[in-house]
Design a protein around this motif. Structure first.
Motif, PDB file in Angstrom:
ATOM      1  N   LEU A 138      64.432 -74.146 -20.586  1.00 48.32           N
ATOM      2  CA  LEU A 138      64.766 -75.307 -19.751  1.00 48.32           C
ATOM      3  C   LEU A 138      65.649 -76.279 -20.539  1.00 48.32           C
ATOM      4  CD1 LEU A 138      61.398 -76.171 -17.918  1.00 48.32           C
ATOM      5  CD2 LEU A 138      63.406 -75.015 -16.968  1.00 48.32           C
ATOM      6  N   VAL A 139      65.297 -76.488 -21.802  1.00 48.14           N
ATOM      7  CA  VAL A 139      66.064 -77.404 -22.659  1.00 48.14           C
ATOM      8  C   VAL A 139      67.423 -76.784 -23.009  1.00 48.14           C
ATOM      9  CG1 VAL A 139      66.162 -78.497 -24.933  1.00 48.14           C
ATOM     10  CG2 VAL A 139      64.031 -78.549 -23.609  1.00 48.14           C
ATOM     11  N   LYS A 140      67.408 -75.517 -23.384  1.00 42.47           N
ATOM     12  CA  LYS A 140      68.646 -74.853 -23.815  1.00 42.47           C
ATOM     13  C   LYS A 140      69.724 -74.914 -22.732  1.00 42.47           C
ATOM     14  CE  LYS A 140      70.417 -70.416 -25.516  1.00 42.47           C
ATOM     15  NZ  LYS A 140      70.073 -69.049 -25.954  1.00 42.47           N
ATOM     16  N   TRP A 141      69.329 -74.695 -21.472  1.00 42.44           N
ATOM     17  CA  TRP A 141      70.305 -74.665 -20.371  1.00 42.44           C
ATOM     18  C   TRP A 141      70.305 -75.950 -19.538  1.00 42.44           C
ATOM     19  CZ3 TRP A 141      73.909 -70.971 -20.078  1.00 42.44           C
ATOM     20  CH2 TRP A 141      73.712 -69.809 -20.841  1.00 42.44           C
ATOM     21  N   LYS A 142      69.586 -76.983 -20.020  1.00 46.95           N
ATOM     22  CA  LYS A 142      69.537 -78.286 -19.347  1.00 46.95           C
ATOM     23  C   LYS A 142      69.143 -78.140 -17.880  1.00 46.95           C
ATOM     24  CE  LYS A 142      73.114 -80.120 -22.408  1.00 46.95           C
ATOM     25  NZ  LYS A 142      74.470 -80.665 -22.542  1.00 46.95           N
ATOM     26  N   LEU A 143      68.147 -77.292 -17.643  1.00 47.01           N
ATOM     27  CA  LEU A 143      67.742 -77.001 -16.264  1.00 47.01           C
ATOM     28  C   LEU A 143      66.895 -78.122 -15.666  1.00 47.01           C
ATOM     29  CD1 LEU A 143      66.875 -73.213 -16.648  1.00 47.01           C
ATOM     30  CD2 LEU A 143      68.917 -74.206 -15.625  1.00 47.01           C
ATOM     31  N   ASN A 144      66.343 -78.987 -16.528  1.00 51.32           N
ATOM     32  CA  ASN A 144      65.560 -80.117 -16.002  1.00 51.32           C
ATOM     33  C   ASN A 144      66.400 -81.022 -15.130  1.00 51.32           C
ATOM     34  OD1 ASN A 144      63.126 -79.446 -17.237  1.00 51.32           O
ATOM     35  ND2 ASN A 144      63.799 -80.302 -19.196  1.00 51.32           N
ATOM     36  N   GLN A 145      67.731 -80.932 -15.308  1.00 52.94           N
ATOM     37  CA  GLN A 145      68.643 -81.809 -14.548  1.00 52.94           C
ATOM     38  C   GLN A 145      69.213 -81.114 -13.321  1.00 52.94           C
ATOM     39  OE1 GLN A 145      71.601 -82.895 -17.489  1.00 52.94           O
ATOM     40  NE2 GLN A 145      70.030 -83.138 -19.075  1.00 52.94           N
ATOM     41  N   ILE A 165      66.548 -74.455 -10.513  1.00 49.68           N
ATOM     42  CA  ILE A 165      65.095 -74.262 -10.628  1.00 49.68           C
ATOM     43  C   ILE A 165      64.556 -73.583  -9.360  1.00 49.68           C
ATOM     44  CG2 ILE A 165      62.871 -75.458 -10.737  1.00 49.68           C
ATOM     45  CD1 ILE A 165      64.211 -75.282 -13.418  1.00 49.68           C
ATOM     46  N   GLU A 166      65.085 -73.971  -8.191  1.00 50.34           N
ATOM     47  CA  GLU A 166      64.659 -73.340  -6.922  1.00 50.34           C
ATOM     48  C   GLU A 166      64.968 -71.844  -6.933  1.00 50.34           C
ATOM     49  OE1 GLU A 166      66.398 -75.361  -3.603  1.00 50.34           O
ATOM     50  OE2 GLU A 166      65.469 -77.291  -4.106  1.00 50.34           O
ATOM     51  N   LYS A 167      66.165 -71.485  -7.426  1.00 50.34           N
ATOM     52  CA  LYS A 167      66.542 -70.061  -7.499  1.00 50.34           C
ATOM     53  C   LYS A 167      65.597 -69.292  -8.417  1.00 50.34           C
ATOM     54  CE  LYS A 167      71.573 -70.330  -6.775  1.00 50.34           C
ATOM     55  NZ  LYS A 167      72.890 -70.018  -7.391  1.00 50.34           N
TER      56      LYS A 167
END
Length: 595
Positions: A566-573, A578-580
């Motif tokens: 999550l951090v590596k790909w900045k997925l929190n933003q 995330i839905e996919k």
């Protein structure tokens, strides 16, 4: 590092002098990028003189690895280069030396290349095509075609530099790097040490750039950059007092009002041609370039291989192609075939691969054959007469294929149930062999030649505009990576899976179905939407092409692993991504990721 590379490129275009490059070279990000690029290369499994391969460095933690690299550069002394002799052609009668540095030295050379390349790319000549980002042999061929068809330049000056890579003058090279704006003396000193790395069993070289070194291709282009610009300034980019809106007008005026010799250089590494309009100018160019190479670059020519050719009477070889100008109505147009030696090499290689299938009838060997056929066709498809050449090759290979493939149950027929990849690239009207339920790609699969366009100089990996244009032209890159995927060994997977994996990658233009980014072959993972452990199949619709990190994230159950990606790909933003991911996690019976 992309922003750093872009800035180096822009500053180089503006004439900036670079005096503090070493800090960029040992930047943590640059070191890790070099590791990633080397790891993705097939040569990462080839050992140097110290017997180390990339796997020896995989076990180190990040800080330990970075410290090792930086410490090695404090008083850099490259280890001995392992020399091997590799065949020039497929007949194993001629060989050329290949120098293999140690893995640590290769990593360091890659670090230097990453920083120096954008500086050099901003200065390099438009019509040099070898060992440069995005450029290839098809662009060099297209340029020659243009000069013959449109400019009607039918005289070719071919000059062969005698043992180019073995005879590069180190002092001249250092001066050329300085002239390109590389003014970091520490960096130049380390490159000088790289050039003088001892060759095992031979000693310390006093000239040459070892073939096989990561940095050598870039250095060779730096050496011949002076030749490019000198030839170009004699005619193509000659500055006139009056500014013309079009080069065509300028050339007409120069032709009418001066005694200057027309000449355009097209270069691919050390293989280059100068195109001109008559024999007199060709002779002038021949002697002028020979003198320039000798006096300015300290390089000799090979007299027996250097010549002047009138394309209206004889053909000229270039990068495996045979080029001739043939009269069509009021003008001469270029005709391009494979050179005879290359045709013989292709026939020999295809028979070797067919024999391999006969001796060991496996899916992997069939895919190696298909990858070779696709690769050789993609390389030569830009020649106007190459479809005829491949018909001739197919005619000569067919009797051999029939005798060998019949023995392993091969059937020769029109495909009726071929894979999506096969149908995308080949017509079902062509007969081919079917072995182990897989169709061999037809040898005469090129039914018409592909017209190659000249390289668009706006394409660049170092500008945002250039990268957007690249994204629109991904298909050739997709084809290249499909060939790499074909060659990869996948154990214990069905034929259906292997075919649909390639098809899915092709249909998605090589892009990750979650992130939307282009994936090189080594980054590709193929995910089963409904896992086979839950009753899923290998059908096309049950597969997704995704980045290896996304695959791990879909299956991850440990919070630490999930947080890492999550951090590596900045997925929190990014809630849409995330839905996919959660939709795919649900199919795997995993809990959704909550942000």
């Amino acid at each position: 590092m992309q922003e750093v590379f872009d800035e180096l490129f822009t500053k180089s275009e503006e004439g900036h002098l670079f005096k503090n490059l070493f800090n960029l070279i040992i930047d943590e990000r640059n070191i890790l990028l070099a590791y990633r690029n080397i790891k993705a290369n097939k040569g990462s499994k080839t050992a140097g003189s110290d017997k180390y391969v990339i796997d020896n460095y995989k076990v180190m933690n990040k800080q330990e690895f970075i410290t090792l690299i930086r410490t090695s550069l404090k008083d850099y002394k490259p280890k001995a280069v392992r020399r091997v002799m590799i065949p020039k052609g497929m007949d194993n009668t001629q060989f050329r030396p290949l120098g293999i540095p140690t893995m640590l030295d290769r990593l360091i050379q890659q670090m230097f290349k990453q920083i120096l390349e954008p500086i050099c790319e901003a200065k390099f000549y438009n019509h040099s095509y070898g060992f440069r980002p995005l450029r290839s042999t098809k662009h060099a061929l297209s340029r020659v075609n243009f000069l013959v068809n449109i400019s009607q330049l039918h005289y070719v000056v071919d000059i062969d530099i005698k043992g180019f890579f073995d005879n590069v003058n180190h002092r001249v090279l250092m001066k050329q790097m300085w002239n390109l704006g590389i003014h970091d003396r520490g960096v130049l000193a380390i490159i000088s040490k790289m050039l003088k790395a001892p060759i095992k069993g031979i000693g310390i070289p006093n000239k040459g750039t070892p073939q096989g070194g990561i940095l050598s291709p870039l250095l060779s282009n730096i050496v011949l950059h002076d030749l490019d610009m000198w030839v170009s300034n004699q005619w193509e980019t000659f500055e006139t007092k009056h500014e013309y809106s079009q080069n065509v007008k300028k050339y007409l005026m120069l032709k009418r009002n001066s005694n200057m010799k027309i000449g355009f250089i097209v270069r691919y590494a050390d293989d280059f041609k100068i195109m001109t309009n008559n024999h007199e100018n060709a002779v002038k160019w021949f002697h002028a370039v020979t003198g320039y190479l000798k006096d300015r670059l300290k390089l000799d020519i090979s007299p027996e291989k250097s010549k002047i050719t009138n394309l209206k009477k004889k053909s000229s070889d270039f990068l495996g192609f045979k080029i001739k100008a043939v009269r069509k109505k009021q003008k001469h147009l270029v005709r391009v075939n494979m050179i005879d030696k290359k045709k013989a090499d292709v026939i020999r290689k295809m028979k070797e691969l067919i024999l391999r299938i006969r001796k060991e009838t496996t899916i992997n060997n069939i895919r190696l054959f298909n990858a070779y056929v696709m690769g050789i066709q993609n390389y030569f498809k830009y020649g106007s007469m190459v479809p005829t050449d491949f018909k001739d090759i197919a005619h000569k290979v067919h009797p051999y294929a029939r005798s060998k493939l019949h023995q392993v149950g091969g059937k020769y027929a029109h495909p009726t149930d071929a894979s999506k990849v096969y149908n995308q690239y080949y017509s079902n009207s062509l007969k081919t062999w079917k072995v182990l339920d897989v169709y061999l790609f037809p040898i005469n699969g090129i039914t018409s030649f592909t017209e190659s366009r000249q390289f668009n100089p706006k394409l660049s990996v170092y500008t945002e505009e250039g990268r957007k244009l690249i994204h629109k032209k991904l298909q050739p890159v997709v084809e290249y990576n499909i060939r790499l995927l074909m060659q990869s060994k996948i154990q214990d997977q069905s034929i259906e899976y292997q075919d649909n994996r390639l098809s899915r990658y092709s249909m998605k233009n090589g892009c990750c179905e979650i992130l939307g980014i282009f994936l090189e072959a080594h980054e590709v993972h193929c995910h089963h939407v409904k896992p086979r452990s839950l009753g899923g199949t290998d059908k096309y619709d049950n597969l997704k092409i995704i980045h290896e990190d996304m695959h791990r994230l879909i299956h991850a159950t440990e919070k630490e692993t999930i947080d890492k990606y999550l951090v590596k790909w900045k997925l929190n933003q990014n809630s849409k991504l995330i839905e996919k991911i959660n939709a795919l996690r649900k199919k795997c019976k995993n809990e959704p990721i909550v942000i």
